[in-house]
Design a protein around this motif. Structure first.
Motif, PDB file in Angstrom:
ATOM      1  N   ASP A 186     -10.252   2.656 -22.512  1.00 11.92           N
ATOM      2  CA  ASP A 186      -9.067   1.844 -22.184  1.00 11.92           C
ATOM      3  C   ASP A 186      -8.547   2.159 -20.798  1.00 11.92           C
ATOM      4  O   ASP A 186      -8.221   1.263 -20.012  1.00 11.92           O
ATOM      5  CB  ASP A 186      -7.970   2.110 -23.219  1.00 11.92           C
ATOM      6  CG  ASP A 186      -8.234   1.332 -24.501  1.00 11.92           C
ATOM      7  OD1 ASP A 186      -9.032   0.372 -24.431  1.00 11.92           O
ATOM      8  OD2 ASP A 186      -7.679   1.700 -25.546  1.00 11.92           O
ATOM      9  N   LEU A 228     -10.840   0.688 -18.274  1.00 17.02           N
ATOM     10  CA  LEU A 228     -10.699  -0.761 -18.225  1.00 17.02           C
ATOM     11  C   LEU A 228      -9.434  -1.157 -17.483  1.00 17.02           C
ATOM     12  O   LEU A 228      -9.451  -2.038 -16.613  1.00 17.02           O
ATOM     13  CB  LEU A 228     -10.691  -1.337 -19.649  1.00 17.02           C
ATOM     14  CG  LEU A 228     -10.596  -2.862 -19.718  1.00 17.02           C
ATOM     15  CD1 LEU A 228     -11.908  -3.481 -19.211  1.00 17.02           C
ATOM     16  CD2 LEU A 228     -10.288  -3.342 -21.115  1.00 17.02           C
ATOM     17  N   ILE A 272     -16.886  -3.146 -21.245  1.00 12.28           N
ATOM     18  CA  ILE A 272     -16.859  -3.858 -22.520  1.00 12.28           C
ATOM     19  C   ILE A 272     -18.250  -3.857 -23.137  1.00 12.28           C
ATOM     20  O   ILE A 272     -18.416  -3.645 -24.339  1.00 12.28           O
ATOM     21  CB  ILE A 272     -16.346  -5.299 -22.309  1.00 12.28           C
ATOM     22  CG1 ILE A 272     -14.886  -5.242 -21.864  1.00 12.28           C
ATOM     23  CG2 ILE A 272     -16.464  -6.115 -23.599  1.00 12.28           C
ATOM     24  CD1 ILE A 272     -14.373  -6.519 -21.314  1.00 12.28           C
ATOM     25  N   MET A 276     -10.572  -5.751 -25.833  1.00  9.51           N
ATOM     26  CA  MET A 276     -10.778  -5.458 -24.420  1.00  9.51           C
ATOM     27  C   MET A 276     -11.198  -6.718 -23.676  1.00  9.51           C
ATOM     28  O   MET A 276     -10.729  -7.018 -22.577  1.00  9.51           O
ATOM     29  CB  MET A 276     -11.845  -4.375 -24.261  1.00  9.51           C
ATOM     30  CG  MET A 276     -11.363  -3.006 -24.680  1.00  9.51           C
ATOM     31  SD  MET A 276     -12.748  -1.907 -24.985  1.00  9.51           S
ATOM     32  CE  MET A 276     -12.818  -1.044 -23.468  1.00  9.51           C
ATOM     33  N   LYS A 286      -8.295  -8.923 -23.141  1.00  7.56           N
ATOM     34  CA  LYS A 286      -7.470  -8.395 -22.065  1.00  7.56           C
ATOM     35  C   LYS A 286      -8.040  -8.795 -20.708  1.00  7.56           C
ATOM     36  O   LYS A 286      -7.315  -9.213 -19.806  1.00  7.56           O
ATOM     37  CB  LYS A 286      -7.451  -6.871 -22.172  1.00  7.56           C
ATOM     38  CG  LYS A 286      -6.151  -6.233 -21.737  1.00  7.56           C
ATOM     39  CD  LYS A 286      -6.229  -4.766 -22.091  1.00  7.56           C
ATOM     40  CE  LYS A 286      -5.005  -4.017 -21.701  1.00  7.56           C
ATOM     41  NZ  LYS A 286      -5.150  -2.599 -22.087  1.00  7.56           N
TER      42      LYS A 286
END
Lengths: 374, 652
Positions: B587, B590, B606, B620, B623
């Motif tokens: 996370d 990312l 991802i 993800m 997002k």
């Protein structure tokens, strides 16, 4: 005496944990902190405590302790006297006599002790003979014997005795026990006592921490070397001189490490003979210079006497040679003399020619020369 | 102004002068001047006085290293190599001097310095006298002495010299004596406790002994004692014992040195503790019967024997008895004595003993001297006990203070033992002191006096970790540079530990400068591990946790580009390293990609998550698609990875 020493030491315990433990042991055994050292003593105490009723416990144990203390004090005095009085070398007859006396004293004392112990055991109740023997054992074992240095066989015998299990004491009659104990006291040997001590288990580690503080010289001497430490050591005791020298050299090397600064380096160089030594001396180690006197270097004319003409070119030349040599700092006196003698031989070889040339000067001087040769 | 003449001329001045003279004379009469006696000074006394004015400078490298930053060693290995290389140079020079002595015709030194001359070579033609032999024996030149003796033999050698040679041969037996020219080699020797070689019989020893033992009793005694000492020293037990018995039987006095050496043999003669003890007592009693005064060697030999007894009893009480007995007989204990006491009292599995405290009470403030080779083990042992047995830093400080008193530092032994000593000291300090006072100690010792080993460094890191984030911020950069200097970067557990401290346990607040510093360290670690020689067996291998930590640290420090390098390794070389990244780390990465608008990197994250079955790949992807505008190729890829439904579900 072990007991006494431990007592005094334990009064001011060093560590917090030990204080705690001491405290707890006080509660359990009521003011007896003396026996935390040896766990078998402790075990005895515990048995005793267990065998008594809870209500009567405290005063009785107190009394017992008080008695023990006074008894150990008493036991201490005579043995001390023995050591002090006994001379190292006495005539055979006298030593036997004194031994006999000693024995009677010891016997009397034994009786007294046994009696006292018996009384205590009686007041105490429970297993009388066991209590009594334990008491006696406690008093007698640590005291120091004044006997002759033990021999090997006795020692081995002592070890055998010690390896017996405590139960055997119970099976024997009381007289035998006392006898055994006293026998042991005579042979003394703290070592035996130590051999018989039970091994500490891992669990008891914390308990032992109470006595973790050890004074290095608290041991009982072995009684083997009886010499006066102050006595002057005879410097002429024969030794292996070269061995000593080599060992000293090796020890010195062990503490000579790479130098830590330049002055240190210089110290090492000086010790290895690579630098001038203090005090500064220009003629340090120049042994030849010390053997030869200054005058031998400077006054060389005497070497011309007898062969050199008084005047003329040869004399002139040789005098110059002498002046030159006398100023030379790099030759030894012997070398200078040899140098002059070389000229002598040289001129001697050429004498015919030189005489013909008139270098030897007048007749008179040549006559002199002949005289010398003759 | 008055001239000098004028002054002297004036009556007043003359009177004054007279009065002064008078008073001087009176003073001289009343108190006689005492001229102090001349103090005899040794050759090195002035140098020693000067040396005592030089203090210790912990910030400076040791004197033996060249005083140039480039040449100052920063790791244990470099220290050893540099010092030994320097000495190897000296050795090479000496070799050339020896092999090509004919090239050195200049004799500038007067008086001649023996150490600078090549060693004399003896053969049949060399002229030797008894004095030559004697000098060789004095200078402990074993092989030379033997050669000279062989040459001299036909002319006859005096008994005294024969005895000296016998002692030399017994002392060194077959090994060549240590040279006094190479202190570094002695300092960096592996350990003092090398296994002693066995006694090698030597025809010259036999010959000398045979010729000496039939002489008069004084000479025979010395010969017997020399051979007893020699055979006992080199553990020729049977022969030593036989000679000892023979010597006693013949009524020759046995020297204290021989007794000491025999005592050291007792341990080989009997196996059971009790028997050994009896045996030892027997020897001691024989000593006493022969009126031999025990010395420090006797005390230490007897104590060495009691280290073999059962612990804690009877070992402890026997040891104390021996100590008391010997000190009563006037023996002054040495450090070796205390070393043995510590060995006896402080066993790993035995009960705790605080005998060290009592010993320190006795020794504190004293300047100690070596009396026995065992003395050198004391300080290491004492610090070992302070750390492992008593776990008491105060005791540790006291031991260290004693070590720094006077010239006691010489008793540290050798480099190896010094390292062990400081290892114990530092670990003890780091475990029991506050980090501040520890760092003070650390700064005085490291790196010039001592360089911590990886294990010690790990302990220090642990202490830093416990001290908390703000302390770590201050210390970690310095510690890292030390670790680089000390060549610790090839230790995997240290790398993992450092990364873990920076990433997890001591995470600095987001506005702290430490983030950049940590990122630098992480980038350094990355480069070091990547730059390892391929095929190197000890190479540090990546695992996912380390890689993840590096990546996150780089992000925290704002090094996005550098992070991308690590990220490409992470995504492309799966299978080369073990493990997978955690969801949290993914996370973070990312988010960083999104902030920097790097869609490709985000896609690769991802893809990593999807391939490794980490839950939340869809989230993800959602997002990503909501934050950045993707081109069609990227969008297709994303759809392939997480599926259209997921995205739409989220969109909807």
């Amino acid at each position: 005496m072990i007991t006494l020493r431990i007592l005094t030491r334990n009064i001011t315990p060093q560590i917090a944990t030990s204080t705690q433990h001491l405290h707890s042991s006080k509660v359990l055994f009521s003011a007896d902190s003396s026996d935390s050292d040896s766990s078998d003593d402790e075990k005895n105490k515990r048995k005793i405590v267990a065998s008594n009723s809870v209500a009567k416990k405290e005063p009785r144990v107190d009394r017992l302790n008080a008695l023990l203390q006074t008894m150990t004090m008493n036991a201490k005095t005579p043995s001390k006297v023995d050591i002090a009085v006994k001379p190292k070398k006495i005539s055979n007859a006298r030593s036997q006599l004194s031994k006999k006396n000693e024995k009677t004293i010891v016997n009397l004392f034994e009786k007294k002790l046994t009696g006292a112990a018996k009384d205590v055991a009686a007041t105490f109740g429970g297993d009388t003979s066991k209590t009594e023997s334990e008491l006696l054992k406690k008093i007698l074992t640590p005291s120091k014997s004044s006997e002759e240095p033990m021999d090997l066989s006795k020692l081995v015998k002592g070890m055998n005795i010690d390896r017996r299990k405590p139960q055997e004491y119970q099976s024997n009659s009381r007289a035998d026990q006392v006898h055994d104990i006293i026998q042991k006291t005579k042979q003394n040997a703290p070592i035996q006592q130590q051999m018989s001590r039970p091994k500490f288990s891992g669990k008891s580690r914390k308990k032992i921490h109470i006595n973790a503080r050890v004074t290095v010289d608290s041991g009982n001497p072995l009684g083997i070397f009886e010499m006066d430490p102050e006595a002057v050591v005879d410097p002429n005791i024969p030794t292996l001189q070269t061995w000593d020298h080599l060992e000293k050299r090796d020890l010195k090397l062990l503490v000579t490490h790479p130098p830590i600064h330049f002055i240190d380096q210089m110290i090492q160089w000086t010790e290895q003979g690579k630098l001038w030594r203090f005090p500064i001396d220009n003629e340090q180690d120049l042994t030849i210079d010390q053997e030869e006197h200054f005058s031998d270097h400077v006054f060389l004319e005497p070497y011309l006497e007898g062969w050199c003409p008084r005047k003329g070119p040869i004399r002139h030349f040789m005098e110059l040679v002498c002046v030159g040599l006398s100023k030379n700092a790099f030759m030894t006196a012997q070398e200078k003399k040899d140098h002059i003698m070389w000229f002598k031989e040289y001129f001697d070889k050429k004498r015919d020619l030189l005489t013909e040339l008139g270098a030897y000067g007048t007749e008179k001087s040549s006559e002199e020369l002949k005289q010398v040769e003759a | 102004m008055l001239t000098l003449n004028g002054r002297l001329g004036s009556r007043k001045v003359a009177q004054k002068l007279l009065a002064r003279l008078q008073s001087t004379r009176d003073a001289a009469n009343t108190q006689s001047i005492e001229i102090p006696k001349r103090i005899e000074r040794g050759p090195t006394d002035i140098l020693r006085a000067l040396a005592s004015t030089v203090g210790k400078d912990p910030t400076a490298a040791h004197f033996k290293y060249h005083d140039d930053p480039y040449f100052i060693p920063t790791s244990n290995r470099a220290k050893r190599t540099y010092a030994l290389s320097r000495e190897a140079g000296r050795r090479a020079a000496m070799w050339i001097r020896q092999e090509h002595a004919e090239l050195f015709t200049q004799m500038t030194a007067d008086p001649i310095i023996k150490d600078f001359l090549p060693r004399a070579v003896y053969d049949e033609n060399s002229k030797v006298t008894e004095k030559t032999l004697h000098d060789a024996i004095r200078d402990a030149q074993l092989s030379d002495a033997v050669t000279i003796y062989r040459l001299l033999k036909k002319d006859g050698v005096s008994l005294r010299t024969k005895q000296d040679l016998l002692e030399l041969l017994c002392y060194y037996n077959d090994e060549e004596p240590t040279s006094d020219q190479f202190p570094e080699e002695r300092w960096f020797r592996r350990s003092l406790q090398n296994i002693k070689p066995k006694w090698k019989s030597n025809d010259i020893v036999d010959e000398l002994f045979e010729s000496l033992k039939n002489e008069d009793s004084a000479i025979a005694t010395a010969a017997y004692n020399a051979l007893i000492c020699g055979t006992a020293k080199y553990l020729q037990v049977d022969k030593a014992w036989y000679l000892y018995d023979e010597c006693l039987a013949k009524g020759f006095p046995v020297y204290v040195r021989s007794f000491n050496n025999m005592l050291r043999l007792v341990q080989f003669s009997k196996d059971a503790g009790g028997q050994r003890l009896t045996f030892m007592m027997d020897v001691l009693k024989t000593m006493s019967r022969n009126n031999v005064r025990p010395d420090i060697g006797t005390l230490n030999a007897a104590l060495q024997l009691s280290t073999l007894l059962k612990c804690p009893e009877p070992g402890r009480s026997v040891a104390l008895s021996i100590y008391k007995e010997m000190t009563n007989a006037g023996v002054e204990p040495s450090l070796g004595t205390y070393f043995y006491l510590l060995t006896i009292f402080c066993r790993t599995n035995g009960p705790v003993s605080e005998i060290l405290i009592d010993i320190l009470d006795r020794l504190e403030g004293k300047e100690l001297e070596i009396k026995d080779p065992q003395d050198l083990f004391f300080f290491v042992k004492a610090m070992d006990i302070a750390r492992n047995h008593l776990m008491n830093i105060d005791v540790g400080h006291r031991v260290h203070k004693l070590l720094l008193t006077g010239k006691n530092y010489n008793l540290i032994g050798e480099n190896y033992m010094e390292s062990i000593y400081y290892r114990h000291y530092l670990i003890l300090a780091v475990q029991s002191e506050s980090i501040d006072s520890f760092i003070k100690l650390y700064d005085t010792l490291v790196p010039n006096i001592y360089i911590p080993e990886p294990d010690v460094m790990n302990e220090i890191l642990l202490a830093v970790e416990i001290a908390g984030a703000s302390m770590a911020e201050n210390l970690l950069p310095q510690l890292w540079s030390h670790m680089v200097m000390f060549e610790h970067t090839q230790r995997e557990h240290l790398m993992v530990h450092v990364l873990q401290i920076m990433h997890t346990t001591c995470q600095p607040p987001s506005d702290s400068v430490a983030n950049t510093q940590y990122a630098d360290i992480a980038w350094d670690i990355w480069n070091r591990i990547e730059g390892q020689r391929p095929g190197y067996t000890m190479a540090v291998k990546w695992n996912a946790e380390m890689l993840g930590n590096v990546t996150v640290l780089l992000i925290r420090g704002g090094y996005f580009d550098k992070m991308l390098t690590v990220l490409s390794y992470l995504t492309e070389k799966q299978g080369v390293y073990t493990g997978i990244l955690s969801k949290d780390q993914l996370d973070t990465i990312l988010n960083a990609c999104l902030e920097n608008g790097h869609a490709t990197a985000a896609l690769s994250i991802i893809s990593y998550a999807a391939n490794n079955g980490i839950a939340g790949a869809g989230q993800m992807g959602y997002k990503l698609i909501t934050t950045l505008s993707l081109d069609s190729a990227e969008e297709t890829k994303l759809v392939n990875l997480v599926g259209k439904e997921v995205l739409q579900l989220h969109l909807g």
